[in-house]
Design a protein around this motif. Structure first.
Motif, PDB file in Angstrom:
ATOM      1  N   GLY A 296       0.810  -1.222   0.000  1.00  0.00           N
ATOM      2  CA  GLY A 296       0.000   0.000   0.000  1.00  0.00           C
ATOM      3  C   GLY A 296       0.833   1.257   0.000  1.00  0.00           C
ATOM      4  O   GLY A 296       0.290   2.361  -0.053  1.00  0.00           O
ATOM      5  N   LEU A 297       2.180   1.100   0.080  1.00  0.00           N
ATOM      6  CA  LEU A 297       3.069   2.254  -0.030  1.00  0.00           C
ATOM      7  C   LEU A 297       3.702   2.200  -1.419  1.00  0.00           C
ATOM      8  O   LEU A 297       4.438   1.278  -1.750  1.00  0.00           O
ATOM      9  N   GLU A 298       3.391   3.191  -2.235  1.00  0.00           N
ATOM     10  CA  GLU A 298       3.831   3.195  -3.619  1.00  0.00           C
ATOM     11  C   GLU A 298       4.729   4.390  -3.907  1.00  0.00           C
ATOM     12  O   GLU A 298       4.814   5.325  -3.108  1.00  0.00           O
ATOM     13  N   ASP A 299       5.395   4.326  -5.070  1.00  0.00           N
ATOM     14  CA  ASP A 299       6.302   5.407  -5.495  1.00  0.00           C
ATOM     15  C   ASP A 299       7.330   5.722  -4.414  1.00  0.00           C
ATOM     16  O   ASP A 299       7.556   6.874  -4.026  1.00  0.00           O
ATOM     17  N   VAL A 300       8.005   4.675  -3.933  1.00  0.00           N
ATOM     18  CA  VAL A 300       8.907   4.785  -2.785  1.00  0.00           C
ATOM     19  C   VAL A 300      10.276   5.309  -3.206  1.00  0.00           C
ATOM     20  O   VAL A 300      10.823   4.909  -4.246  1.00  0.00           O
ATOM     21  N   THR A 301      10.835   6.188  -2.377  1.00  0.00           N
ATOM     22  CA  THR A 301      12.226   6.619  -2.515  1.00  0.00           C
ATOM     23  C   THR A 301      12.909   6.450  -1.159  1.00  0.00           C
ATOM     24  O   THR A 301      12.296   6.675  -0.109  1.00  0.00           O
ATOM     25  N   ILE A 302      14.192   6.058  -1.182  1.00  0.00           N
ATOM     26  CA  ILE A 302      14.950   5.797   0.036  1.00  0.00           C
ATOM     27  C   ILE A 302      16.276   6.536  -0.058  1.00  0.00           C
ATOM     28  O   ILE A 302      16.951   6.498  -1.091  1.00  0.00           O
TER      29      ILE A 302
END
Length: 463
Positions: A250-256
């Motif tokens: 449910g967490l999309e378009d993730v950047t780290i």
């Protein structure tokens, strides 16, 4: 007699011996090699049976009729649990350490509640016989006579800012049935001193992680951020530090991103952070779009190349609740007719159709002020309804009821529903012709009747 800091020590049980008198003393000291926070067995030195103490002359510093318990709190540079001259460990004594002494009145080896008031304290410093040479020295004046004592390194020493923050015990100085960092000293029934109650400590790395999440709650579709604070609370450098994080569905378009090192992976990612010095820290930041409603828990774990004696702080979880506030209003009937000067009645229902509580819920209806209403709070799924009346209608109109509510995050939500009021003038006319006919007796007469709807609305059941 002052101890030579450049020669190996032997355990010292100091006993006065009269000429020609032999004395045998057995000193039972509960000494178990247990590091403060349960270091793995591979990290401990091999167990050994302590040598029997060597009787010597009583320490001259003890007051008349008193004995002494004491020794050194020291930095064990090689971690072998031995206080050795070769390691310059006499010079590496740790000053400023708070030491507790309790007396075991009932001699059961357990610190009972009624024995807590026997507490005596001292703080380590230079040995007065060898100032500036031997540090970390302490002594307690006690009564022997077969009494028993607990010597404990106070827990506050290990708190942040304490002289032993980030240190673990290496020497055989733990009495596990009572508490860690403790020596149990049963004194013989003669005037003696025990000067081997020493504690060796080694600095260790203690990596930990603390995760925070914001905003919470968060609107569906909005950007959320998890911040991972990675730190080293130990007194030694942590190397090979890594963070592992499993991202919630449910967490999309993730950047780290990491403030040092780098991160790889998708779904489950690993950050290689390298070295974190004692007392230092770094950050990892995870951002993404909340694509579903409900909870988005995120758990991360940190590890280092060193043995971690405090694994309790190696995992941290933060949860964001994703919400979708919504409200609905229904105004019935959708259409009604009224004669000029008549009265109309409406029913208005308001429902919280979202998944978060709404406050300041209200209904406004500009063309029907009697339908305005303050409702207050509606929890998810809750509905309320009421009726309102508009009198003296003289013209047709369409009025709109609008319900609004305020969620704890994001702007107010609203919903509208119209209702039509048709003002009518019903009328009917009838005409019968001819108005006059002349006929003889027995003659048939014929009439024509006309019925007309002269109003502005359909008429039913005309007869």
């Amino acid at each position: 007699m002052a101890e030579n800091p450049l020669s190996p020590r032997t355990p010292r049980l100091l006993v006065p011996l009269a000429f020609g008198v032999g004395l045998v003393i057995t000193l039972l000291v509960g000494l178990n090699a247990v590091i403060q926070a349960d270091l793995p067995a591979a990290s401990r030195r091999p167990e050994a049976t302590p040598a029997a103490p060597t009787p010597q002359a009583i320490a001259p510093a003890a007051p008349a009729g008193k004995s002494v318990i004491g020794d050194y709190i020291w930095y064990d540079a090689d971690g072998d649990g031995l206080h050795e001259d070769a390691d310059a460990e006499y010079l590496a004594g740790i000053d400023g350490v708070l030491v507790y002494l309790y007396e075991d009145f009932n001699r059961n080896g357990i610190l009972d509640d009624n024995e807590l008031n026997t507490l005596t304290t001292t703080v380590t410093g230079d040995n007065p016989n060898t100032p500036t040479v031997e540090h970390g020295w302490y002594e307690f004046n006690v009564t022997a006579e077969g009494r028993r004592y607990f010597v404990q390194i106070a827990p506050d020493n290990f708190a942040p800012g304490g002289p032993l923050q980030g240190f673990a015990l290496t020497s055989d100085a733990t009495y596990p049935t009572v508490f860690t960092n403790t020596i149990y000293v049963p004194m013989p029934g003669v005037l003696v001193s025990y000067l081997d109650a020493d504690f060796g400590f080694l600095a260790y790395a203690d990596v930990g992680i603390l995760k925070a999440a914001a905003p919470d709650p968060a609107l569906i579709g909005s950007t959320v951020t998890y911040t991972l604070q990675v730190y080293n609370n130990g007194a030694a450098v942590a190397t090979g530090v890594t963070v592992t994080d499993t991202l919630p569905s449910g967490l999309e378009d993730v950047t780290i991103s990491a403030s040092q090192g780098g991160c790889t992976g998708a779904g489950v990612f690993t950050c290689s952070l390298g070295i974190i010095n004692a007392g230092a820290g770094t950050f990892v930041t995870v951002t993404g779009r909340a694509a579903v409603t409900g909870s988005l828990p995120n758990t991360a774990t940190v590890a280092a190349a060193q043995v971690d004696v405090n694994p309790a702080n190696n995992t941290s979880t933060a949860t964001i609740t994703v919400v979708q506030p919504a409200i609905a209003v229904a105004k019935t009937p959708d259409l009604q007719y009224v004669r000029s000067g008549g009265t109309v009645t409406f029913t208005i229902a308001v429902t919280n159709t979202g998944n978060i509580t709404l406050t300041n819920v209200a209904v406004s209806d500009p063309l029907a002020p009697a339908c305005n209403r303050t409702i207050g709070t509606l929890v998810p799924g809750q509905s309320t309804s009421y009726t309102c009346v508009v009198a003296g209608v003289t013209a047709s109109f369409t009025n709109v009821a609008t319900a609004t509510g305020t969620p704890p995050v994001g702007p107010p939500v609203s919903s509208s529903d119209p209702a039509v009021v048709q003002q009518i003038n019903p009328a009917i006319a009838i005409a019968k012709t001819p108005d006059l006919q002349h006929v003889g007796t027995g003659t048939v007469v014929t009439f024509t009747i006309f019925v007309t709807n002269t109003g502005d609305v359909r008429l039913n059941n005309v007869s």
